[in-house]
Every structure is written in C-alpha cells, then in structure tokens.
Design a protein around this motif. Structure first.
Motif, short mmCIF file in Angstrom:
data_model
loop_
_atom_site.label_atom_id
_atom_site.label_comp_id
_atom_site.label_asym_id
_atom_site.label_seq_id
_atom_site.Cartn_x
_atom_site.Cartn_y
_atom_site.Cartn_z
N TYR A 186 0.83 -1.20 0.00
CA TYR A 186 0.00 0.00 0.00
C TYR A 186 0.87 1.25 0.00
N ALA A 187 0.74 2.05 -1.05
CA ALA A 187 1.51 3.28 -1.16
C ALA A 187 0.96 4.35 -0.22
N HIS A 188 -0.34 4.30 0.05
CA HIS A 188 -1.00 5.27 0.92
C HIS A 188 -1.94 4.50 1.84
N VAL A 189 -1.88 4.79 3.14
CA VAL A 189 -2.73 4.12 4.11
C VAL A 189 -3.46 5.17 4.94
N ILE A 190 -4.75 4.99 5.10
CA ILE A 190 -5.61 5.93 5.82
C ILE A 190 -6.16 5.25 7.06
N ASN A 191 -5.95 5.84 8.22
CA ASN A 191 -6.56 5.35 9.46
C ASN A 191 -7.93 5.98 9.57
N TYR A 192 -8.96 5.19 9.31
CA TYR A 192 -10.31 5.76 9.27
C TYR A 192 -10.82 6.21 10.63
N ARG A 193 -10.13 5.80 11.69
CA ARG A 193 -10.54 6.25 13.04
C ARG A 193 -10.09 7.68 13.33
N THR A 194 -9.05 8.13 12.64
CA THR A 194 -8.52 9.47 12.90
C THR A 194 -8.57 10.36 11.67
N GLU A 195 -8.89 9.82 10.50
CA GLU A 195 -8.92 10.59 9.27
C GLU A 195 -10.22 10.32 8.52
N ASN A 196 -10.66 11.31 7.75
CA ASN A 196 -11.81 11.15 6.86
C ASN A 196 -11.31 10.53 5.56
N PHE A 197 -11.68 9.27 5.30
CA PHE A 197 -11.07 8.58 4.16
C PHE A 197 -11.48 9.19 2.83
N VAL A 198 -12.68 9.78 2.75
CA VAL A 198 -13.10 10.41 1.49
C VAL A 198 -12.22 11.62 1.20
N GLU A 199 -11.99 12.44 2.21
CA GLU A 199 -11.15 13.62 2.02
C GLU A 199 -9.71 13.24 1.71
N ARG A 200 -9.20 12.20 2.36
CA ARG A 200 -7.81 11.79 2.12
C ARG A 200 -7.64 11.21 0.72
N VAL A 201 -8.63 10.46 0.25
CA VAL A 201 -8.53 9.92 -1.11
C VAL A 201 -8.52 11.06 -2.12
N ALA A 202 -9.34 12.08 -1.89
CA ALA A 202 -9.35 13.24 -2.78
C ALA A 202 -7.99 13.93 -2.80
N GLU A 203 -7.36 14.03 -1.62
CA GLU A 203 -6.03 14.64 -1.55
C GLU A 203 -5.00 13.79 -2.30
N ILE A 204 -5.01 12.49 -2.04
CA ILE A 204 -4.03 11.59 -2.64
C ILE A 204 -4.15 11.58 -4.16
N THR A 205 -5.38 11.58 -4.65
CA THR A 205 -5.61 11.48 -6.10
C THR A 205 -5.72 12.84 -6.77
N LYS A 206 -5.49 13.91 -5.99
CA LYS A 206 -5.60 15.29 -6.51
C LYS A 206 -6.97 15.55 -7.13
N GLY A 207 -7.98 15.00 -6.46
CA GLY A 207 -9.36 15.22 -6.87
C GLY A 207 -9.87 14.33 -7.98
N ARG A 208 -9.01 13.48 -8.53
CA ARG A 208 -9.44 12.65 -9.66
C ARG A 208 -10.28 11.45 -9.23
N GLY A 209 -10.02 10.93 -8.04
CA GLY A 209 -10.74 9.76 -7.57
C GLY A 209 -10.10 8.46 -8.05
N CYS A 210 -10.68 7.36 -7.63
CA CYS A 210 -10.15 6.03 -7.92
C CYS A 210 -10.89 5.37 -9.09
N ASP A 211 -10.21 4.49 -9.75
CA ASP A 211 -10.85 3.68 -10.79
C ASP A 211 -11.78 2.64 -10.20
N VAL A 212 -11.38 2.09 -9.04
CA VAL A 212 -12.15 1.01 -8.41
C VAL A 212 -11.98 1.09 -6.90
N VAL A 213 -13.06 0.84 -6.18
CA VAL A 213 -13.03 0.72 -4.73
C VAL A 213 -13.48 -0.69 -4.37
N TYR A 214 -12.65 -1.40 -3.61
CA TYR A 214 -12.98 -2.73 -3.12
C TYR A 214 -13.42 -2.62 -1.66
#
Length: 325
Positions: A186-214
């Motif tokens: 995992y290149a990027h790991v989000i602790n969902y207990r202390t971080e908002n995973f939606v906001e962090r994904v937006a930051e990591i992807t520069k707003g583009r989002g993911c191709d797939v969510v499992y």
C-alpha cells in the motif's frame, strides 16, 4: 472418532460446539480429507450469525476453507489418490477433523507450498485474484482503494496490486495495522478512526478519484466509498463486516458520476472445475514466485474456533488466521 465445530442455532460465538460427528465413506466422485489446517474467514461469522442462511439446515458444520490429505476416494475419482495433499474454498463444512467433499471442488497443493499456507490462502487469495484480475483488470495506471487493508484479503491484494503496477490506497483501523499495510504494497494508508477517508482519497488522487473501490466493510463505508470514485468508476462490494447496506438507491450511481457497482462472490468465479483450476493456479503461481507472501498472524486450535470468531469480530486479528485440528 471425528470431532467438528457445529452450530444447532444461529447466534454469537457461544453457539459453536465441539462435537463428535459421523463422517461417511466417500461416494462416487467424492473424496474424504483429513484436515491438517483450516482457514478462518469473516464469511464464517455470517453463517454462524444467520446473516447468510445455512445451505443444509441445522446442525451445521461451519467453515469454508481447508487443506489436508486424501484418505479415501470414491468411485470415478481419477485425478486424485490417497496421500495427495489438497486444498479448497467451499463448500461449507471445513471446521472438522475430517470431511467428505466433491473431488472436483479441490485442487492439489503444489510442492513448495505447505498445508498451513494453502489453508490460509485459498478463499482469501482466490478472492484477491478474482477482484484484481477478473472483476476489474488492475494494471499500470490503475488507482484503487481497498478497505480493511490489513485483513487477510487486503494484505494479499495489496502485494498483488502493487506488483501489477497500480497505485494502491488502503484503509485500516489502527496505526499498527497501517504499518502492516504499508509493508504489503500500500503506497498510501488511511486510518479511518482518525482521518476522513473520502477527504484523504481526494487529496491523494488530486481530486481525480479512484478507478475502483474494493469494499468488504459495508454499512460503515457507504456511501463514502462511492465518493472516492472517478466518473464511470467501479464499486466492488464483496462483504459487510460492519453490517449490510439496506435501501440502496440505484439513482445514487448516476448522481455520483454514472458509477458501476457489483456484489461479487468467489463461488460464482470458481463455479466450474476449469474456473477453479485457473483461479487457484494463478494464486499458486504468484505465491510460489514470492510475489505474494502469505502471512499467518494467528493460530488457534480448531476446538477453540469460538474464541477465534470473538477475536476476529473484535478486530483483534490482522492478516490471516488458521485453525489447527
């Protein structure tokens, strides 16, 4: 004398009983296996609790994954012999010292892979295979989010997806699990207990989002998982550890970017002997080459399976767990 973990009613781990059972001689097309290791999976808790209905009524022997030695073969079984080491994922009934199973539902364990590893990886590893190689074709340029990254499927998927060239983002529930995920692709790991995973994904992807969510979590990650996708992205929801999603409105998919969704299960992907052999063969190949390392983090005696269920649901486990007869 053969013992197994059975339930006579659905409920919590307390309904699991260590009982003597009868095991019949194998019929035509069947084999009898003496288990050397049994896999623990979250789906086992679904059958125990009643979230998934029993396929054969009560009492029910739990468990969907195991490995062991062929001790008897029925009429017409040509490709397996007494003494062969075999492994499988499904049908239910692996929480037993011995069992009878259809010969076309097992695969031979290759040399170089031990029984514990085989039992630990069949269901989780083949789940990772179909998710990454069939449900969505992950490759260079793919950006994906995998919830429960430090779980059994998650650790396998992280290694495999990184090898395929993807940018792999994972969510976990603790800093300790974050370190484990980082060590497994995992290149990027989000602790969902202390971080908002939606906001962090937006930051990591520069707003583009993911191709797939499992997503094997379910209720707690919905609808956030959809907000992590780029337009036309795929939400693969393959479990519900936090509870099922209810009242799903298809219209939300159009509102959030003409998204796709699927609710896959492994057993649809390995329904034929040919599909099983292909899926398992791909898994065995990446494990044998060292691309994916199967890490067994917990071991319990089979008779202590109720405690294993308790720990699993309390999120006290990570990675893969095996039960030893």
């Amino acid at each position: 004398m053969v013992y197994a973990i059975r339930i006579h009613e659905t409920g919590g781990p307390e309904v699991m009983k260590w009982e003597e059972v009868e095991v019949a001689a194998p019929g035509a097309g069947e084999i009898r296996i003496r288990h050397t290791a049994v896999g623990l999976n979250y789906i086992d808790t679904y059958f125990r609790s009643g979230l998934y209905p029993s396929p054969s009524g009560m009492p029910l022997i739990l468990g969907n994954e195991g490995a062991g030695e062929v001790v008897a073969a029925g009429e017409g079984v040509a490709n397996l012999s007494v003494g062969d080491r075999v492994a499988y994922a499904g049908p239910i009934g692996s929480y037993a010292e011995e069992r009878v199973i259809a010969a076309d539902r097992v695969v031979k364990i290759p040399d170089g892979i031990d029984d514990k590893t085989a039992a630990a990886m069949m269901l989780k590893g083949m789940t990772a295979q179909y998710l990454l190689r069939q449900t969505f074709q992950v490759g260079p340029g793919t950006t994906l989010l995998f919830h429960a990254a430090a779980g059994g499927v998650g650790l396998i998927a992280g290694q495999w997806a990184a090898y395929l060239g993807a940018t792999v983002i994972g969510t976990v529930g603790s800093d300790e699990k974050a370190e484990l995920a980082k060590a497994n692709g995992y290149a990027h790991v989000i602790n969902y207990r202390t971080e908002n995973f939606v906001e962090r994904v937006a930051e990591i992807t520069k707003g583009r989002g993911c191709d797939v969510v499992y997503d094997s979590v379910g209720k707690d990650t919905y609808p956030g998982s959809l907000d992590c996708l780029k337009p036309l992205g795929l939400w693969a929801t393959f479990g519900q550890s936090s509870g099922p999603i209810t009242d799903f409105n298809l219209g939300i998919l159009s509102q959030k970017g003409s998204l796709f969704t699927t609710r896959p299960t492994l057993f649809s992907y390995i329904a034929t002997p040919e599909a099983l052999a292909s899926t398992a063969g791909d898994l065995f190949d990446v494990v044998a080459k060292g691309i994916v390392k199967i890490q067994i983090h917990q071991e319990y005696k089979l008779q202590d399976a109720a405690q294993a269920h308790t720990d699993l649901q309390a999120r006290k486990t990570s990675g893969t767990t095996v039960l030893l007869p």
